[in-house]
Scaffold this active site. Structure first.
Site, mmCIF file in Angstrom:
data_model
loop_
_atom_site.group_PDB
_atom_site.id
_atom_site.type_symbol
_atom_site.label_atom_id
_atom_site.label_comp_id
_atom_site.label_asym_id
_atom_site.label_seq_id
_atom_site.Cartn_x
_atom_site.Cartn_y
_atom_site.Cartn_z
ATOM 1 N N HIS A 287 0.828 -1.214 0.000
ATOM 2 C CA HIS A 287 0.000 0.000 0.000
ATOM 3 C C HIS A 287 0.856 1.255 0.000
ATOM 4 O O HIS A 287 0.919 1.966 -0.986
ATOM 5 C CB HIS A 287 -0.929 -0.036 1.208
ATOM 6 N N HIS A 338 -1.687 1.244 -12.420
ATOM 7 C CA HIS A 338 -2.526 1.575 -11.268
ATOM 8 C C HIS A 338 -3.769 0.701 -11.284
ATOM 9 O O HIS A 338 -4.245 0.287 -12.343
ATOM 10 C CB HIS A 338 -2.921 3.058 -11.298
ATOM 11 N N ASP A 397 3.560 7.749 -7.712
ATOM 12 C CA ASP A 397 4.771 7.354 -6.998
ATOM 13 C C ASP A 397 6.038 7.546 -7.822
ATOM 14 O O ASP A 397 7.116 7.736 -7.253
ATOM 15 C CB ASP A 397 4.659 5.890 -6.554
#
Length: 468
Positions: A287, A338, A397
């Protein structure tokens, strides 16, 4: 000496547990794959097409990554993210255009449900300023005296410890929970920075640098000031980190940590327990650790590709990563793809523009171009290696990992920063759960263990065996 004694005790315990068959636990707990299909279990709370099972409704955040056709199949589209109905791109772009900090503003929006006026934002910032400093003795007794090698662990423990400093910790009225939420927002920067300093001193033998927070500074200014030995930072650095935190503040109720907040809050427990549980969720590498994984991957690439500007060498190494022959050997290129976004992640698009400015100011344009190359070529290389085409846009990210690295933010602090940003989203979801007084969340598990006849202790077969 103490560490050697602890190590011997661990080894002794492991030996004893081995004699009891600890290595057989995986076998005893394994559930056959076909039983999940037979019982129509939606593993990971996912539908067969990968979409999440709908378990609730929310005003707070909307993540829109695809449309659906008449059969329910995904139709890729450009990604959108909304906070309380406002497009995140509008929120961030207006803050950038006005050259100011925006994290506190989106935190107000998420928790209070509307954009603040200037006066409302001043009052909100005043409450935060009142709680930038930790309670008296807290840093010494709870952080410096008992440092942790993992900052997320220390953050969770510190949040639980703050329960004891609250004169009304168990009151779950909306006004009291809101008070606790804003106070936690004020405390988090000092907790993560002092926890990092304590860890660096105790475990890494580094000098201990403790800077007191300053009332008038923004969240990100205080973070950079308390993290760095000299306490120095530039306006660009603080505002870029501010954008990162705006983009991480909320991502719908279905992400694991926000769902954890709903789940725990449905029991009626206190705010400190609920937020500590959310931190525990985010600590999991599946996560919250993705930005850290990006930093490690980029460093690994730079260490093994002599000239990252030479595309052929870079491409060869990325292929090795995809084949599980390089980096952490998982076969994953971090920072792309994603669960919800298909054609694009709006957060990555915003952050990329800011990251380029930072790269130019820090003389790190080659590192930025490395991220750009990964973004543009990961899907093609994946198709060449695995023989199937997958849409793999850059996710937040990729560029937040680059930004953290360029800002010299320690790897240990990457996920705690994520938690600090997401706190306002967690608190908003907690308030929403409490307002709607939903039922205690209690999902069902079907049992696949056959019933057995009881065996008297004298007749039981021992599984004890010799030590290793």
């Amino acid at each position: 000496m103490l560490n050697k004694i602890k190590a011997k005790k661990r080894e002794a315990d492991s030996e004893l547990l081995y004699t009891l068959g600890a290595d057989k636990l995986s076998e005893k707990n394994r559930i056959a794959e076909d039983l999940y299909v037979k019982n129509k279990v939606k593993r990971g709370l996912r539908n067969s097409n990968g979409t999440g099972v709908v378990v609730g409704l929310t005003h707070i955040g909307e993540v829109h990554g695809y449309d659906k056709d008449e059969n329910g199949d995904k139709i890729p589209r450009e990604g959108k993210l909304y906070y309380r109905g406002y497009d995140i791109e509008d929120l961030v772009n207006n803050v950038i255009a006005e050259d100011r900090f925006g994290f506190e503003e989106v935190s107000f929006l998420l928790m209070m449900g509307s954009l603040p006026s200037k006066k409302e934002l001043e009052i909100f910032n005043e409450i935060l300023a009142n709680h930038r400093e930790l309670p008296q003795g807290f840093a010494r007794d709870m952080i410096l005296t008992a440092p942790s090698n993992n900052i997320m662990n220390k953050l969770a423990r510190s949040v639980l410890a703050l329960y004891s400093f609250d004169e009304n910790p168990d009151d779950i009225s909306i006004q009291n929970v809101l008070r606790q939420s804003v106070q936690l927002m004020g405390y988090f920067p000092a907790i993560i920075c002092y926890a990092y300093q304590a860890k660096s001193n105790y475990y890494d033998n580094e000098s201990l640098h403790l800077h007191a927070p300053i009332r008038g500074l923004s969240t990100t200014e205080n973070i950079l000031r308390m993290l760095r030995p000299t306490g120095e930072y530039t306006d660009l650095e603080a505002k870029l980190l501010d954008v990162c935190m705006m983009l991480h503040a909320e991502h719908g109720g279905g992400n694991n940590s926000s769902f954890t907040t709903h789940l725990i809050s449905s029991t009626g427990t206190d705010t400190y327990s609920a937020i500590a549980a959310a931190i525990g969720s985010l600590k999991g590498p599946k996560h919250g650790g993705a930005n850290y994984a990006v930093i490690r991957m980029l460093n690994d690439i730079k260490a093994n590709v002599k000239d990252i500007g030479k595309t052929s060498a870079l491409e060869d190494y990325l292929v090795k990563i995809l084949k599980g022959q390089a980096n952490d050997r998982t076969g994953l290129i971090y920072g792309v793809g994603h669960a919800i976004y298909t054609l694009s992640d709006p957060r990555a698009k915003i952050l990329k523009n800011m990251a380029k400015k930072l790269a130019e100011s820090k003389n790190k344009i080659d590192d930025f171009l490395l991220c750009d190359y990964i973004e543009k070529n990961a899907a093609r290389l994946f198709a060449e290696v695995h023989g199937k085409e997958v849409i793999m846009p850059a996710n937040v990210d990729l560029y937040s990992g680059f930004v953290y690295d360029a800002l010299n933010i320690p790897n240990d602090v990457a996920t705690p920063l994520f938690a600090t940003a997401r706190l306002s989203g967690w608190c908003a979801h907690r308030l929403e759960e409490l307002v709607n007084v939903g039922k205690l969340m209690r999902p069902a598990y079907n049992t696949v263990q056959p019933h057995l006849d009881y065996v008297n202790i004298e007749d039981r077969k021992s599984i004890i065996r010799n030590s290793k």
